[in-house]
Scaffold this motif. Structure first.
Motif, short mmCIF file in Angstrom:
data_model
loop_
_atom_site.label_atom_id
_atom_site.label_comp_id
_atom_site.label_asym_id
_atom_site.label_seq_id
_atom_site.Cartn_x
_atom_site.Cartn_y
_atom_site.Cartn_z
N LEU A 207 62.32 -2.79 47.74
CA LEU A 207 63.66 -3.00 48.28
C LEU A 207 64.70 -2.52 47.29
CD1 LEU A 207 65.59 -4.11 50.41
CD2 LEU A 207 65.35 -6.37 49.35
N THR A 208 64.44 -2.70 46.00
CA THR A 208 65.38 -2.22 44.99
C THR A 208 65.56 -0.71 45.08
OG1 THR A 208 64.77 -4.04 43.51
CG2 THR A 208 65.84 -2.13 42.51
N THR A 209 64.47 0.01 45.31
CA THR A 209 64.54 1.46 45.46
C THR A 209 65.35 1.84 46.68
OG1 THR A 209 62.42 1.80 44.35
CG2 THR A 209 63.17 3.56 45.83
N LEU A 210 65.12 1.15 47.79
CA LEU A 210 65.88 1.43 49.01
C LEU A 210 67.36 1.12 48.82
CD1 LEU A 210 63.37 -0.07 51.60
CD2 LEU A 210 64.01 2.35 51.41
N ARG A 211 67.64 0.02 48.15
CA ARG A 211 69.04 -0.34 47.93
C ARG A 211 69.73 0.72 47.09
NH1 ARG A 211 68.42 -6.84 46.58
NH2 ARG A 211 68.75 -7.60 48.72
N HIS A 212 69.08 1.15 46.03
CA HIS A 212 69.74 2.14 45.17
C HIS A 212 69.92 3.46 45.91
CE1 HIS A 212 71.21 4.10 41.67
NE2 HIS A 212 70.18 4.91 41.57
N TRP A 213 68.96 3.83 46.74
CA TRP A 213 69.13 5.04 47.55
C TRP A 213 70.41 4.95 48.37
CZ3 TRP A 213 69.44 5.39 52.88
CH2 TRP A 213 69.48 6.70 53.38
N TYR A 214 70.67 3.77 48.90
CA TYR A 214 71.87 3.62 49.73
C TYR A 214 73.14 3.53 48.89
CZ TYR A 214 75.45 1.73 52.72
OH TYR A 214 76.62 1.55 53.38
N TYR A 215 73.13 2.73 47.84
CA TYR A 215 74.36 2.44 47.11
C TYR A 215 74.73 3.50 46.08
CZ TYR A 215 74.30 -2.27 49.08
OH TYR A 215 74.32 -3.33 49.93
N ALA A 216 73.79 4.30 45.61
CA ALA A 216 74.07 5.24 44.52
C ALA A 216 75.27 6.14 44.81
CB ALA A 216 72.82 6.07 44.22
#
Length: 1000
Positions: A324-333
């Motif tokens: 989920l951390t990877t998915l979140r960073h993909w979105y927020y970056a």
């Protein structure tokens, strides 16, 4: 490839405003001299002077590499070459703030300093390096930067911890010569480590080395000053690394940290603040997770826009491995720059990390789509870096007197239909886009009026690919052939036979093209000029699309990134109610109150106010009905390694007492949340066991969501890790690990004794210095390694010693007593039962495993009765986890003492509450439920030592950090968020194709 210094002009610092003659060629000229004009006038241009000032139609004059004039009423000088710029936009030259060029050899092949220029003992410490003298120009890299609009760059060394001095240069083509705008612009640092067994091979070792090097440089400077004043003082041994760094400290040269993640950002901040020097940090793109820590920070960031690759979620089974951390960073970056700007945090943007200008601008434009204001984007490439470097008087804006660095574009650089046409550096043109910037193929509605009474309207059909455009003009039933259409960038011209239209001669059309309109003037056969215009009718191929979103419905939602960014993270600490009353619980006080059935506990402002029965509930109190529940003190783990970044063991040296666990704690490690779910509230974070004298430990509360500083228990006595046995003598490490001293248990004893003696001598040297009555003497060199050991000798730092065998236990106690030391706690101590009486007489404690044995040779005599047998003779015993898994059910470990030794429930519970609190010397605050202590407690759904019991709530300082019911709800929310983000990945247009294919 040519080395930079080959092109470096003499007296480079002072030639910034000299004319072009200063850079004239010196070799003989063959044939006609190439001497382009030194004066240029860009007319009819849209001029973006600065992020806040735009001239819609103006003129810029550059004379001899310097901007001579700019404005709407500027008349081009008579000696100027006129550059028609209608339809074009001029920006200040962009400034690249992170250009690592070349590498020194890495690892153990790092070049050693010669005897004539002695350097630092550690191959990763080279502050004396000059990037201009050692590195090479990468033509391909420079061409890519110019193609991205960069006219100047901060070049810096790219290897080591202290990497050397960065320099600001212009990005002229190599054969034209570059200019140095600023030498010694910054000292570049990183947290680089060795992958082998050379010091440092851990993050905390790297940080300790940085601290020690700064101290050494300061001392070195003091020693040389003292020697120059009084030659009778001892002259320090020449060391170029310390000499240069000492000078930079005195001159307040900025530090420039290159870091890899959001946690190292905060670590770099802490180190830089300790030095008192100005600093910049090249970030990682995760800064939006640290906005609160960056607020009110005046020190700028340099951030990349190399957003993460699209997560591989097409295959539902493969997607299970995507966190989920990877998915979140993909979105927020992509929102990182916008969030920094909105928070008022100064930053520049670097193109570093991108293999091509197209990918850089694709990401930069996405950042604009995701909220970054265009003026902030432009500032990050111009005024911000100029300000950071102290070059705002020369770079960053289009103003009179500044360097003639310009970026010429076909339109708004932050839209997808704009291209960079030219880059001007020091008034010299570098052509970037030789091909047309528009697609002319297709049908255009052409209109013009050759006389006041006549007009012509027809279809202009443009055919064939560039550069061989031909056309036909259809007017009513007429078809007029246009033999050639010339297109240079956005300027076009064509000829038209006027006879079919009743005009003898040829009409000459010139104009400017954009994606939907052609406009210009036509010269009639008699020389009269008339306006003409053509608008797009249809095109035969796809046209560039206007500025658009690559997301589907993402931008319509406002989502705040959670803090920590991992699952179950929170944006802020839990609320601390003024008063909380636990009602009708079985309360295990583990103190004088004993076990209270149907008891109450009143908490006020994070402290236990009262424990008893039938307590009065204040009207404002939050009441928790704990009928059928059990309440215990928060559990305490005396031996943990959870949340340690970059290696929990500096394994390269036998003595590493200078390294600190607190420097590398990761507050976002999900292991902490897992431990909260098991009732753990306090943890002793230890250095590893590869060294006879290891590093400094940290005692923390599991304040999930707090900063590292807030997790540390204020006032807790400092501790240090010592170790004995197989690990420290490198048993079973392999044949290549047979040279480091010590290699035997006897050597371990002698090494520890030797370091204690070193520390005594160190302490005496400082005492002698402080007792001097005459001035003029410099203090001894500060040694962080010996300072920590001195604290041990003085009783200010408590030893926690990794141990197994009885002979080594006895040996270490004898050595400690020789130096007047009492060992604080023996860790593991699996043969402690054999010498328990001697441990008790010495005054040491024991923190052991419940039932570990047989996992290596020196553990063969371990028994599960060990803890109880030591306690029976008066040794203060605790059970620890040494494991992120066991720490989540430490109550079950304690229960094993009831089976192996027959302890009562209360005595078993003490093994993980009050006993470790006493070992850590924090029992006045935690470990039992008593009035005045911290409100750290756990609510269980049954007897706390049952394997069937679950932790329902965990409180620290009167704040509820874990709630099982909330946890179950959060699991559902996390699953929903995860599915939502996966759908966004799948429905994102092209899946951010440049990321999927580029792998950047």
């Amino acid at each position: 490839m040519n080395t930079l210094h080959e092109y470096q002009p003499v007296f480079s610092i002072v030639v910034i405003f000299l004319s072009a003659v200063a850079f004239a060629q010196t070799e003989p000229v063959e044939g006609i001299r190439d001497k382009p004009p030194g004066v240029y006038a860009f007319v009819d241009a849209r001029i973006v002077q600065s992020p806040d000032q735009i001239i819609e139609n103006g003129t810029v004059v550059i004379r001899d590499g310097i901007i001579d004039a700019v404005g709407t009423n500027v008349t081009p000088p008579s000696d100027a070459q006129i550059i028609e710029s209608a339809g074009k936009t001029l920006y200040p030259g962009f400034i690249e703030m992170y250009l690592p060029i070349g590498d020194f050899a890495g690892g153990n092949d790092q070049p050693k300093s010669s005897s004539s220029t002695p350097g630092h003992w550690n191959p990763l410490v080279h502050p004396e390096r000059d990037v201009l003298a050692r590195y090479q120009v990468d033509s391909k890299q420079w061409n890519a930067l110019r193609s991205s609009g960069f006219t100047t760059a901060l070049v810096l060394p790219n290897d080591g911890i202290f990497r050397g001095s960065a320099a600001m240069i212009t990005l002229n083509k190599e054969q034209s010569g570059y200019r140095v705008l600023q030498r010694d612009a910054a000292q570049v640092l990183s947290f680089q480590t060795y992958s082998d067994w050379t010091f440092p091979n851990s993050l905390m070792g790297s940080i300790a080395l940085i601290r020690q090097t700064f101290l050494d440089a300061q001392w070195y400077g003091q020693a040389f000053e003292a020697y120059e004043v009084n030659p009778h003082q001892p002259k320090p041994k020449t060391n170029d690394a310390l000499r240069v760094l000492s000078g930079q400290i005195q001159q307040k040269t900025p530090l420039y940290f290159a870091i890899d993640n959001q946690y190292d950002l905060l670590r770099a901040q802490r180190i830089a603040k300790e030095t008192g020097l100005p600093y910049w940090i090249r970030g990682s793109g995760h800064e939006y997770w640290q906005l609160s820590a960056l607020q009110n920070n005046e020190h700028p960031l340099v951030i990349p826009v190399d957003f993460p690759k699209t997560p591989p979620v097409e295959d539902s089974e493969v997607a299970l491995d995507v966190s989920l951390t990877t998915l979140r960073h993909w979105y927020y970056a992509p929102e990182n720059p916008a969030r920094l700007a909105q928070a008022g945090i100064p930053f520049a943007i670097t193109s570093n990390g991108h293999s091509s200008p197209d990918k850089f601008y694709a990401h930069l434009r996405e950042a604009v789509r995701r909220g970054l204001a265009k003026k902030d984007a432009l500032a990050s490439l111009t005024t911000q870096p100029a300000s950071i470097l102290g070059l705002a008087d020369r770079l960053g804006t289009i103003e009179q007197g500044k360097v003639g660095n310009l970026v010429v574009t076909s339109g708004d650089i932050f839209t997808e239909v704009s291209e960079i046409l030219d880059v001007w550096i020091d008034g010299t043109r570098h052509k970037i886009t030789p091909e047309p910037s528009v697609n002319l193929l297709g049908s255009w509605e052409l209109t013009f009026s050759p006389t006041d009474t006549t007009s012509v309207r027809g279809k202009l059909l443009i055919q064939n690919d560039y550069p061989d455009h031909t056309a036909k003009l259809l007017v009513d039933t007429l078809t007029i052939t246009v033999p050639e259409v010339s297109l240079t960038q956005r300027r076009l011209s064509f000829r038209l036979d006027g006879k079919p239209l009743g005009m003898p001669g040829v009409l000459r059309f010139t104009g400017v093209a954009d994606d939907s309109t052609l406009t210009g003037s036509a010269a009639l056969p008699d020389g009269i000029r008339i306006p003409w215009k053509a608008t797009v009718d249809s095109l035969s191929i796809d046209r560039p699309q206007e500025f658009h979103s690559t997301q589907t419905s993402m931008e319509s939602e406002t989502l705040e990134p959670p803090l920590p960014p991992v699952p179950f993270g929170r944006r802020q600490l839990p609320e601390q109610p003024d008063q909380v009353l636990i009602r009708n619980a079985t309360i295990w006080t583990v103190g004088p109150g004993g076990r209270i059935e149907q008891g109450d506990m009143l908490v006020s402002q994070g402290k236990i106010q009262e424990v008893g029965k039938n307590l009065d509930a204040p009207s404002e109190a939050q009441v928790i009905d704990a009928t059928g529940k059990h309440v215990t003190p928060g559990l305490i783990d005396a031996h943990s390694h959870t949340g340690i970044d970059g290696g929990g063991n500096e394994m390269s040296q036998a003595v590493t007492s200078e390294v600190r666990i607190r420097d590398v704690l990761n507050r976002d490690d999900p292991g902490f949340y897992g431990e909260l779910s098991g009732g753990l509230t306090v943890s002793h974070e230890l250095h590893g066991s590869a060294n006879p004298i290891g590093g400094q430990n940290a005692i923390i509360k599991l304040r999930w969501g707090a900063s590292v500083e807030e997790m540390l228990i204020a006032g807790a006595p400092p501790t240090i890790k010592f170790a004995l046995g197989e690990n420290v003598k490198q048993s079973h490490w392999g044949d290549e690990f047979t040279t480091r001293y010590p290699q035997t248990r006897m050597g371990v004893e002698q090494l520890i004794r030797d370091r204690f003696k070193d520390a005594i001598e160190y302490q005496n040297a400082w005492t002698k210095y402080r007792n001097r009555t005459n001035s003029g003497h410099i203090p001894p060199r500060r040694d962080l390694e010996l300072e920590a050991i001195t604290e041990v000798l003085q009783g200010d730092r408590i030893i926690h010693c990794h141990s197994y065998r009885q002979d080594e236990l006895l040996m270490f106690m004898h050595v400690a007593e020789e130096f007047g030391i009492t060992v604080g706690t023996f860790q593991h101590v699996l043969e402690g039962y054999k010498v328990a009486d001697i441990i008790q007489q010495h005054g040491a404690n024991a923190s052991t495993f419940s039932d570990w044995w047989g996992y290596k040779f020196e553990v063969y005599d371990a028994i599960p009765f060990n803890g109880v047998l030591m306690q029976d003779v008066g040794v203060l015993v605790s059970f620890n986890s040494d494991s992120e898994v066991i720490s989540r059910h430490l109550h079950v470990e304690a229960a094993k003492a009831m089976k192996y030794g027959g302890l009562s429930e209360t005595e078993a519970l003490k093994l993980i509450t009050i006993n470790p609190a006493k070992q850590l010397h924090i029992d006045q605050r935690v470990g039992s439920l008593e009035a005045g202590k911290d409100a750290d407690f756990v609510v269980w759904n049954g007897p706390p030592l049952s394997a069937y019991t679950r932790c329902e709530q965990t409180w620290i300082d009167g704040r509820k950090y874990f709630d099982r019911s909330a946890d179950l709800r959060e699991r559902e929310a996390i699953a929903q968020e995860r599915n939502r983000l996966i759908q966004r990945v799948l429905t994102t247009k092209n899946g951010r194709k440049e990321n999927r294919e580029g792998g950047e």
